[in-house]
Design an enzyme around this catalytic site. Sequence first.
Site, PDB file in Angstrom:
ATOM      1  N   TYR A 141       0.829  -1.212   0.000  1.00 38.39           N
ATOM      2  CA  TYR A 141       0.000   0.000   0.000  1.00 38.39           C
ATOM      3  C   TYR A 141       0.862   1.260   0.000  1.00 38.39           C
ATOM      4  O   TYR A 141       0.441   2.296  -0.491  1.00 38.39           O
ATOM      5  CB  TYR A 141      -0.895   0.032   1.245  1.00 38.39           C
ATOM      6  N   LYS A 186       3.025 -15.238   2.550  1.00 44.61           N
ATOM      7  CA  LYS A 186       3.199 -15.971   1.297  1.00 44.61           C
ATOM      8  C   LYS A 186       4.691 -16.248   1.162  1.00 44.61           C
ATOM      9  O   LYS A 186       5.363 -15.815   0.210  1.00 44.61           O
ATOM     10  CB  LYS A 186       2.642 -15.119   0.135  1.00 44.61           C
ATOM     11  N   ASP A 219      -3.042 -18.138   0.681  1.00 51.35           N
ATOM     12  CA  ASP A 219      -4.043 -18.828  -0.143  1.00 51.35           C
ATOM     13  C   ASP A 219      -4.723 -19.949   0.644  1.00 51.35           C
ATOM     14  O   ASP A 219      -5.944 -20.117   0.592  1.00 51.35           O
ATOM     15  CB  ASP A 219      -3.427 -19.345  -1.464  1.00 51.35           C
ATOM     16  N   ASP A 243      -6.496  -6.931   4.188  1.00 46.50           N
ATOM     17  CA  ASP A 243      -7.613  -6.280   3.489  1.00 46.50           C
ATOM     18  C   ASP A 243      -8.494  -7.335   2.832  1.00 46.50           C
ATOM     19  O   ASP A 243      -9.724  -7.331   2.989  1.00 46.50           O
ATOM     20  CB  ASP A 243      -7.053  -5.315   2.430  1.00 46.50           C
ATOM     21  N   ASP A 247     -12.526  -8.982   4.114  1.00 48.07           N
ATOM     22  CA  ASP A 247     -13.757  -8.970   3.308  1.00 48.07           C
ATOM     23  C   ASP A 247     -14.324 -10.386   3.231  1.00 48.07           C
ATOM     24  O   ASP A 247     -15.526 -10.604   3.354  1.00 48.07           O
ATOM     25  CB  ASP A 247     -13.490  -8.459   1.880  1.00 48.07           C
TER      26      ASP A 247
HETATM   27  C1  IPM Z   1     -10.429  -1.135   3.985  1.00 40.07           C
HETATM   28  C2  IPM Z   1     -10.635  -0.540   2.609  1.00 40.07           C
HETATM   29  C3  IPM Z   1      -9.478   0.393   2.278  1.00 40.07           C
HETATM   30  C4  IPM Z   1      -8.199  -0.425   2.292  1.00 40.07           C
HETATM   31  C5  IPM Z   1      -9.630   1.162   0.950  1.00 40.07           C
HETATM   32  C6  IPM Z   1     -10.902   1.971   0.919  1.00 40.07           C
HETATM   33  C7  IPM Z   1      -8.446   2.028   0.671  1.00 40.07           C
HETATM   34  O1  IPM Z   1     -10.796  -1.539   1.661  1.00 40.07           O
HETATM   35  O2  IPM Z   1     -10.318  -0.364   4.950  1.00 40.07           O
HETATM   36  O3  IPM Z   1     -10.405  -2.348   4.093  1.00 40.07           O
HETATM   37  O4  IPM Z   1      -7.879  -1.062   1.284  1.00 40.07           O
HETATM   38  O5  IPM Z   1      -7.519  -0.429   3.320  1.00 40.07           O
HETATM   39 MG    MG Z   2     -10.962  -3.471   2.489  1.00 39.87          MG
END
Ligand code: IPM
Ligand code: MG
Length: 354
Positions: A141, A186, A219, A243, A247
């Site tokens: 990042y 990884k 993975d 990240d 999700d």
């Molecule tokens: C999160 C989001 C952010 C990230 C984006 C919006 C930059 O996906 O906080 O998980 O990737 O950190």
């Molecule tokens: Mg995110």
Amino acid sequence: MRAVIVVLPGDGIGPEVVAEGLKVLGAVARKFRHEFVTRDALIGGAAIDATATALPDVTLNQCLDADAVLLGAVGGPKWDDPKARVRPEQGLLAIRKGLGLYANLRPVAVNPSLLGASTLRPEILAGVDMIVVRELTGGIYFGEKVRERDRASDLCVYTVGEVERIVRVAARLARVRKKKLTSVDKANVLETSRLWREVATRVMRDEFSDVALSHMLVDACAMHLIRRPADFDVIVTENMFGDILTDEASMLVGSMGMLPSASLGEGKRGLYEPIHGSAPDIAGKGVANPYATILSVAMLLRHSLDLFAEAEAVERAVASAIAAGLLPGDIAAAAGVAPIGTSEAGDAVVRALA
Ligand code: IPM
Ligand code: MG
């Protein structure tokens, strides 16, 4: 107590969910006799529109002066032009970096009344209660980005110090939970991951011999998260893997709209935000799920203000609203109830708190 909280509503559904977080914060203040002074500031697309930058200096300075920051979400199609010089997400990355918030805590606990609301089978989900500790100010990042005519690159860099400090945060959490830490990398491909694994192994051996460390490739972790999620307790991983995995993990609880997060650095000051994005498709309709933001307020009370009873009261209030079937549109249908609106959900939590 008196505390100063900077509020960054941001874009899309950000302002709507933050309004409910503040409603609940106000109810906590009344019930427990605290004074929470809130100050609004700009970030993301809203800041780009007003100031041409995604994180104005005044916002960062206000946050540096505050006890905690509550953030909604940033981004939206309006600022998505790939040729744009500045993007809303840069504001989020800049505030994480600017406040030194290297540790992102993302708890994932399945609410028993939502066992049926996930796309996964209930028997896989029973007992899921984990926390993902995501490194937040390093890795790909923040490495150098280069764009040439026919190639592009993003550099992934980690230093020993960056890995040590995030592993310590995760290990301290593991120590008061099930004493089980999974470090995700990884290492079969990436040099940064080999460093990560080496440092994690040493820190755990030298400082946390009471906590069992295991390593897992990212993975494989993605697979095990949906195969046997209840086996995880604390996961520590680098920025990008964290990240993606969170999700994925949000689907264990049924919706991204349920997951809060805390971003912490060396001191008590932290930034609290739902893990979901700005959801432009439903913005302004009053249907967004505010529970992730309200649960982020609970994390704020706990981690930045040391108000443990207050934090638990908020979490209990959310749990009882959920148990009563008061669910917004992202999850209502899956749970078999009619959806309620954003502010109704906030009201339900306030009622349950009283
Ligand atoms: C999160 C989001 C952010 C990230 C984006 C919006 C930059 O996906 O906080 O998980 O990737 O950190
Ligand atoms: Mg995110």
